[in-house]
Write an enzyme that holds these catalytic residues in place. Structure first.
Site, PDB file in Angstrom:
ATOM      1  N   GLY A  33       0.412  -0.884  -0.023  1.00 37.01           N
ATOM      2  CA  GLY A  33      -0.074   0.165  -0.221  1.00 37.01           C
ATOM      3  C   GLY A  33       1.441   1.577  -0.449  1.00 37.01           C
ATOM      4  O   GLY A  33       1.881   1.010  -0.018  1.00 37.01           O
ATOM      5  N   CYS A  34       0.193   2.305   0.182  1.00 33.67           N
ATOM      6  CA  CYS A  34       1.049   3.540   0.686  1.00 33.67           C
ATOM      7  C   CYS A  34       1.963   3.176   1.708  1.00 33.67           C
ATOM      8  O   CYS A  34       2.035   3.466   2.575  1.00 33.67           O
ATOM      9  CB  CYS A  34      -0.686   4.993   0.204  1.00 33.67           C
ATOM     10  SG  CYS A  34       0.571   6.525   0.927  1.00 33.67           S
TER      11      CYS A  34
END
Length: 213
Positions: A33-34
């Site tokens: 993810g980010c």
């Protein structure tokens, strides 16, 4: 003591203190993810020395944030975790990795955080209610893009074996197959300075705003 009197004074020997050897330092690269939130999640874990945001797994040298976000470089947003080798250290990192995202979503949509498994769920049964309800109730809660694919990049055979066992155990909680790939560590490109400790920078800026005279 009088002259001519011989006194033997036995010197008490101090125990020899052995220096504690420094714990070996290892590294692993996670894509889940980010990297802003992922860095924050890992940096406070016990035994972790440093966590750096960057890009891994692509085919272009010197990638930038915008290049990776476009999807053309093949990189994923990742964090390189430097940690001290100790009992249970790598297992703790893997536990955080799985908790950080939904690894069953292929290629494009990964939740930033997964709800804990239902306590009544038996091993081997997928989370059909808890996870699906969470996803349905929070549209847009995930990160969308090829750069958010789930990856574990390992540096040693022991890491690979432990990650594979962990993946197999984690699969028991899902009805859909886990899409996470476990791969040899590629070149890691550190992200631009503005992406390092990004969450903390926002917190500091907010604190400054609140406390300004």
């Amino acid at each position: 003591f009088g002259s001519g009197v011989s006194v033997n004074v036995q010197q008490q020997q101090r125990p020899c203190l052995k220096a504690t050897p420094a714990m070996p330092e290892l590294r692993v690269i996670f894509g889940c993810g980010c990297f802003w939130s992922v860095q924050t999640a890992f940096k406070h874990l016990k035994g972790v020395r440093n966590v750096e945001c960057g890009y891994a797994g692509g085919h272009i040298q010197y990638p930038t944030y915008n290049m990776v976000a476009s999807g053309v470089t093949g990189h994923v947003e990742a964090v390189r975790v430097m940690y001290h080798e100790s009992p249970g250290a790598f297992e703790g990192l893997l536990k955080q990795f799985w908790a950080q995202h939904d690894p069953t979503v292929e290629h494009e949509r990964l939740c930033r955080a997964e709800p804990p498994p239902h306590p009544a769920a038996a091993p081997g049964a997928g989370i059909t209610g808890e996870l699906s309800s969470f996803m349905a109730a929070t549209p847009g809660s995930g990160d969308v893009g090829m750069q958010y694919r789930s990856r574990i990049f390992v540096f040693t055979e022991e890491q690979r074996e432990m990650a594979q066992r962990s993946k197999e155990l984690r699969q028991r909680w899902y009805s859909k197959p886990i899409q996470t790939l476990i791969l040899p560590a590629p070149k890691f490109w550190a992200a631009e300075e503005e992406h390092q400790d990004h969450v903390q920078k926002i917190v500091d800026l907010y604190d400054t705003y609140l406390n300004r005279g």
